[in-house]
Motif scaffolding. Structure first.
Motif, PDB file in Angstrom:
ATOM      1  N   TRP A  87       9.906 -25.278  19.551  1.00  0.00           N
ATOM      2  CA  TRP A  87       9.126 -25.452  18.330  1.00  0.00           C
ATOM      3  C   TRP A  87       9.747 -24.582  17.244  1.00  0.00           C
ATOM      4  O   TRP A  87      10.167 -23.450  17.502  1.00  0.00           O
ATOM      5  N   ALA A  88       9.807 -25.076  16.008  1.00  0.00           N
ATOM      6  CA  ALA A  88      10.345 -24.287  14.896  1.00  0.00           C
ATOM      7  C   ALA A  88       9.332 -23.276  14.405  1.00  0.00           C
ATOM      8  O   ALA A  88       9.690 -22.176  13.967  1.00  0.00           O
ATOM      9  N   GLY A  89       8.052 -23.644  14.467  1.00  0.00           N
ATOM     10  CA  GLY A  89       7.034 -22.739  13.962  1.00  0.00           C
ATOM     11  C   GLY A  89       5.629 -23.218  14.234  1.00  0.00           C
ATOM     12  O   GLY A  89       5.412 -24.339  14.725  1.00  0.00           O
ATOM     13  N   ILE A  90       4.679 -22.328  13.894  1.00  0.00           N
ATOM     14  CA  ILE A  90       3.251 -22.607  14.038  1.00  0.00           C
ATOM     15  C   ILE A  90       2.574 -22.129  12.761  1.00  0.00           C
ATOM     16  O   ILE A  90       2.764 -20.982  12.341  1.00  0.00           O
ATOM     17  N   LEU A  91       1.798 -23.002  12.153  1.00  0.00           N
ATOM     18  CA  LEU A  91       1.022 -22.675  10.961  1.00  0.00           C
ATOM     19  C   LEU A  91      -0.446 -22.735  11.361  1.00  0.00           C
ATOM     20  O   LEU A  91      -0.926 -23.800  11.765  1.00  0.00           O
ATOM     21  N   VAL A  92      -1.137 -21.608  11.284  1.00  0.00           N
ATOM     22  CA  VAL A  92      -2.511 -21.516  11.788  1.00  0.00           C
ATOM     23  C   VAL A  92      -3.493 -21.259  10.644  1.00  0.00           C
ATOM     24  O   VAL A  92      -3.435 -20.201  10.000  1.00  0.00           O
ATOM     25  N   TYR A  93      -4.379 -22.226  10.414  1.00  0.00           N
ATOM     26  CA  TYR A  93      -5.477 -22.024   9.467  1.00  0.00           C
ATOM     27  C   TYR A  93      -6.588 -21.334  10.251  1.00  0.00           C
ATOM     28  O   TYR A  93      -7.557 -21.936  10.681  1.00  0.00           O
ATOM     29  N   GLY A  94      -6.345 -20.043  10.502  1.00  0.00           N
ATOM     30  CA  GLY A  94      -7.185 -19.200  11.335  1.00  0.00           C
ATOM     31  C   GLY A  94      -6.389 -17.953  11.655  1.00  0.00           C
ATOM     32  O   GLY A  94      -5.477 -17.581  10.906  1.00  0.00           O
ATOM     33  N   CYS A  95      -6.695 -17.307  12.770  1.00  0.00           N
ATOM     34  CA  CYS A  95      -6.066 -16.034  13.128  1.00  0.00           C
ATOM     35  C   CYS A  95      -5.162 -16.133  14.351  1.00  0.00           C
ATOM     36  O   CYS A  95      -5.293 -17.039  15.156  1.00  0.00           O
ATOM     37  N   ILE A  96      -4.287 -15.141  14.459  1.00  0.00           N
ATOM     38  CA  ILE A  96      -3.459 -14.954  15.644  1.00  0.00           C
ATOM     39  C   ILE A  96      -3.732 -13.548  16.175  1.00  0.00           C
ATOM     40  O   ILE A  96      -4.410 -12.751  15.532  1.00  0.00           O
ATOM     41  N   ARG A  97      -3.171 -13.228  17.350  1.00  0.00           N
ATOM     42  CA  ARG A  97      -3.203 -11.867  17.867  1.00  0.00           C
ATOM     43  C   ARG A  97      -1.840 -11.557  18.483  1.00  0.00           C
ATOM     44  O   ARG A  97      -0.966 -12.413  18.484  1.00  0.00           O
ATOM     45  N   ASP A  98      -1.675 -10.354  18.985  1.00  0.00           N
ATOM     46  CA  ASP A  98      -0.382  -9.921  19.532  1.00  0.00           C
ATOM     47  C   ASP A  98       0.705 -10.022  18.463  1.00  0.00           C
ATOM     48  O   ASP A  98       1.841 -10.418  18.735  1.00  0.00           O
ATOM     49  N   SER A  99       0.364  -9.645  17.237  1.00  0.00           N
ATOM     50  CA  SER A  99       1.279  -9.837  16.113  1.00  0.00           C
ATOM     51  C   SER A  99       2.580  -9.054  16.255  1.00  0.00           C
ATOM     52  O   SER A  99       3.625  -9.529  15.816  1.00  0.00           O
ATOM     53  N   LYS A 100       2.549  -7.886  16.852  1.00  0.00           N
ATOM     54  CA  LYS A 100       3.787  -7.116  17.015  1.00  0.00           C
ATOM     55  C   LYS A 100       4.769  -7.875  17.908  1.00  0.00           C
ATOM     56  O   LYS A 100       5.948  -8.014  17.572  1.00  0.00           O
ATOM     57  N   ALA A 101       4.297  -8.370  19.044  1.00  0.00           N
ATOM     58  CA  ALA A 101       5.159  -9.135  19.961  1.00  0.00           C
ATOM     59  C   ALA A 101       5.643 -10.422  19.303  1.00  0.00           C
ATOM     60  O   ALA A 101       6.824 -10.792  19.427  1.00  0.00           O
ATOM     61  N   ILE A 102       4.771 -11.117  18.603  1.00  0.00           N
ATOM     62  CA  ILE A 102       5.148 -12.368  17.933  1.00  0.00           C
ATOM     63  C   ILE A 102       6.208 -12.102  16.867  1.00  0.00           C
ATOM     64  O   ILE A 102       7.114 -12.910  16.658  1.00  0.00           O
ATOM     65  N   GLY A 103       6.128 -10.961  16.223  1.00  0.00           N
ATOM     66  CA  GLY A 103       7.104 -10.597  15.203  1.00  0.00           C
ATOM     67  C   GLY A 103       8.506 -10.407  15.738  1.00  0.00           C
ATOM     68  O   GLY A 103       9.473 -10.380  14.972  1.00  0.00           O
ATOM     69  N   GLU A 104       8.641 -10.273  17.052  1.00  0.00           N
ATOM     70  CA  GLU A 104       9.952 -10.101  17.668  1.00  0.00           C
ATOM     71  C   GLU A 104      10.502 -11.406  18.254  1.00  0.00           C
ATOM     72  O   GLU A 104      11.568 -11.418  18.849  1.00  0.00           O
ATOM     73  N   MET A 105       9.758 -12.501  18.091  1.00  0.00           N
ATOM     74  CA  MET A 105      10.171 -13.791  18.658  1.00  0.00           C
ATOM     75  C   MET A 105      10.862 -14.657  17.609  1.00  0.00           C
ATOM     76  O   MET A 105      10.529 -14.602  16.428  1.00  0.00           O
ATOM     77  N   ASP A 106      11.795 -15.498  18.062  1.00  0.00           N
ATOM     78  CA  ASP A 106      12.498 -16.418  17.179  1.00  0.00           C
ATOM     79  C   ASP A 106      11.632 -17.658  16.955  1.00  0.00           C
ATOM     80  O   ASP A 106      11.900 -18.740  17.476  1.00  0.00           O
ATOM     81  N   LEU A 107      10.574 -17.436  16.200  1.00  0.00           N
ATOM     82  CA  LEU A 107       9.595 -18.487  15.919  1.00  0.00           C
ATOM     83  C   LEU A 107       8.927 -18.155  14.598  1.00  0.00           C
ATOM     84  O   LEU A 107       8.574 -17.001  14.349  1.00  0.00           O
ATOM     85  N   GLY A 108       8.747 -19.157  13.753  1.00  0.00           N
ATOM     86  CA  GLY A 108       7.980 -18.954  12.538  1.00  0.00           C
ATOM     87  C   GLY A 108       6.496 -19.036  12.862  1.00  0.00           C
ATOM     88  O   GLY A 108       6.072 -19.977  13.535  1.00  0.00           O
ATOM     89  N   VAL A 109       5.723 -18.060  12.429  1.00  0.00           N
ATOM     90  CA  VAL A 109       4.281 -18.082  12.646  1.00  0.00           C
ATOM     91  C   VAL A 109       3.602 -17.605  11.363  1.00  0.00           C
ATOM     92  O   VAL A 109       3.785 -16.459  10.944  1.00  0.00           O
ATOM     93  N   PHE A 110       2.849 -18.496  10.736  1.00  0.00           N
ATOM     94  CA  PHE A 110       2.051 -18.164   9.570  1.00  0.00           C
ATOM     95  C   PHE A 110       0.588 -18.323   9.959  1.00  0.00           C
ATOM     96  O   PHE A 110       0.226 -19.273  10.664  1.00  0.00           O
ATOM     97  N   ALA A 111      -0.263 -17.412   9.495  1.00  0.00           N
ATOM     98  CA  ALA A 111      -1.696 -17.474   9.769  1.00  0.00           C
ATOM     99  C   ALA A 111      -2.437 -16.762   8.642  1.00  0.00           C
ATOM    100  O   ALA A 111      -1.822 -16.086   7.803  1.00  0.00           O
ATOM    101  N   LEU A 112      -3.761 -16.897   8.659  1.00  0.00           N
ATOM    102  CA  LEU A 112      -4.580 -16.220   7.652  1.00  0.00           C
ATOM    103  C   LEU A 112      -4.654 -14.722   7.907  1.00  0.00           C
ATOM    104  O   LEU A 112      -4.795 -13.936   6.983  1.00  0.00           O
ATOM    105  N   GLY A 113      -4.617 -14.329   9.186  1.00  0.00           N
ATOM    106  CA  GLY A 113      -4.723 -12.920   9.537  1.00  0.00           C
ATOM    107  C   GLY A 113      -4.665 -12.741  11.038  1.00  0.00           C
ATOM    108  O   GLY A 113      -4.288 -13.659  11.776  1.00  0.00           O
ATOM    109  N   THR A 114      -5.065 -11.567  11.482  1.00  0.00           N
ATOM    110  CA  THR A 114      -5.072 -11.260  12.909  1.00  0.00           C
ATOM    111  C   THR A 114      -6.481 -10.926  13.367  1.00  0.00           C
ATOM    112  O   THR A 114      -7.329 -10.505  12.574  1.00  0.00           O
ATOM    113  N   HIS A 115      -6.709 -11.128  14.654  1.00  0.00           N
ATOM    114  CA  HIS A 115      -7.991 -10.797  15.283  1.00  0.00           C
ATOM    115  C   HIS A 115      -7.717 -10.528  16.756  1.00  0.00           C
ATOM    116  O   HIS A 115      -7.010 -11.309  17.397  1.00  0.00           O
ATOM    117  N   PRO A 116      -8.273  -9.463  17.338  1.00  0.00           N
ATOM    118  CA  PRO A 116      -7.974  -9.153  18.735  1.00  0.00           C
ATOM    119  C   PRO A 116      -8.697 -10.019  19.762  1.00  0.00           C
ATOM    120  O   PRO A 116      -8.295 -10.078  20.919  1.00  0.00           O
TER     121      PRO A 116
END
Length: 159
Positions: A87-116
């Motif tokens: 997958w080239a990327g994920i666009l989330v109209y909502g939240c993600i978590r594990d943002s530090k780990a995701i930031g180290e992956m070769d994947l585009g990830v856009f979201a509104l914010g983070t939530h644990p």
């Protein structure tokens, strides 16, 4: 060819729709684009896992999570599936978590914010239908491009 949404807007002004500026970039890939695949769901990410387990073929998964800020629809395990399956990327109209780990992956990830908090798993939601948020409709098979300047959508490929 690198993705630069400002240049794409200038070159194809009559062909693009610009999403309202609401997203933050969390993935290790700051610019990405591809054909759109969609999910419409609310606080249940079971279909996100199922979709990311399939071959991405350079597509972008657009998840309409209803803008919920009460739990995360994507975490590091799901993002890793996205990387593994192309997958080239994920666009989330909502939240993600594990943002530090995701930031180290070769994947585009856009979201509104983070939530644990994780989601419930009810297997509810609908795949591959047009979804609308940010003033733009995301239609499966159309194209989305994202970078530091924003997110744009086009019915035809621009790159």
């Amino acid at each position: 060819m690198p993705i630069q949404t400002a240049d794409l807007c200038d070159a194809h002004e009559d062909k693009v729709s610009v999403v309202a500026p609401m997203f933050r970039s969390f993935g290790g890939r700051s610019a990405f684009g591809g054909a759109i695949s969609t999910l419409k769901l609310f606080e249940d990410n079971a279909l996100v896992r199922k979709t990311l387990e399939s071959e991405g073929n350079g597509r972008v998964l657009v998840v309409d999570g209803g803008g919920s800020m009460r739990c995360a629809l994507v975490g590091d395990q799901l993002a890793e599936l996205g990387v593994k399956n192309g997958w080239a990327g994920i666009l989330v109209y909502g939240c993600i978590r594990d943002s530090k780990a995701i930031g180290e992956m070769d994947l585009g990830v856009f979201a509104l914010g983070t939530h644990p908090r994780k989601t419930v798993k009810r297997n509810t939601g609908e795949p591959e239908l047009p979804v609308t948020f940010g003033g733009v409709t995301f239609t499966p098979g159309h194209y989305v491009y994202a970078d530091e300047d924003g997110v744009i959508v086009s019915a035809t490929p621009l790159i």
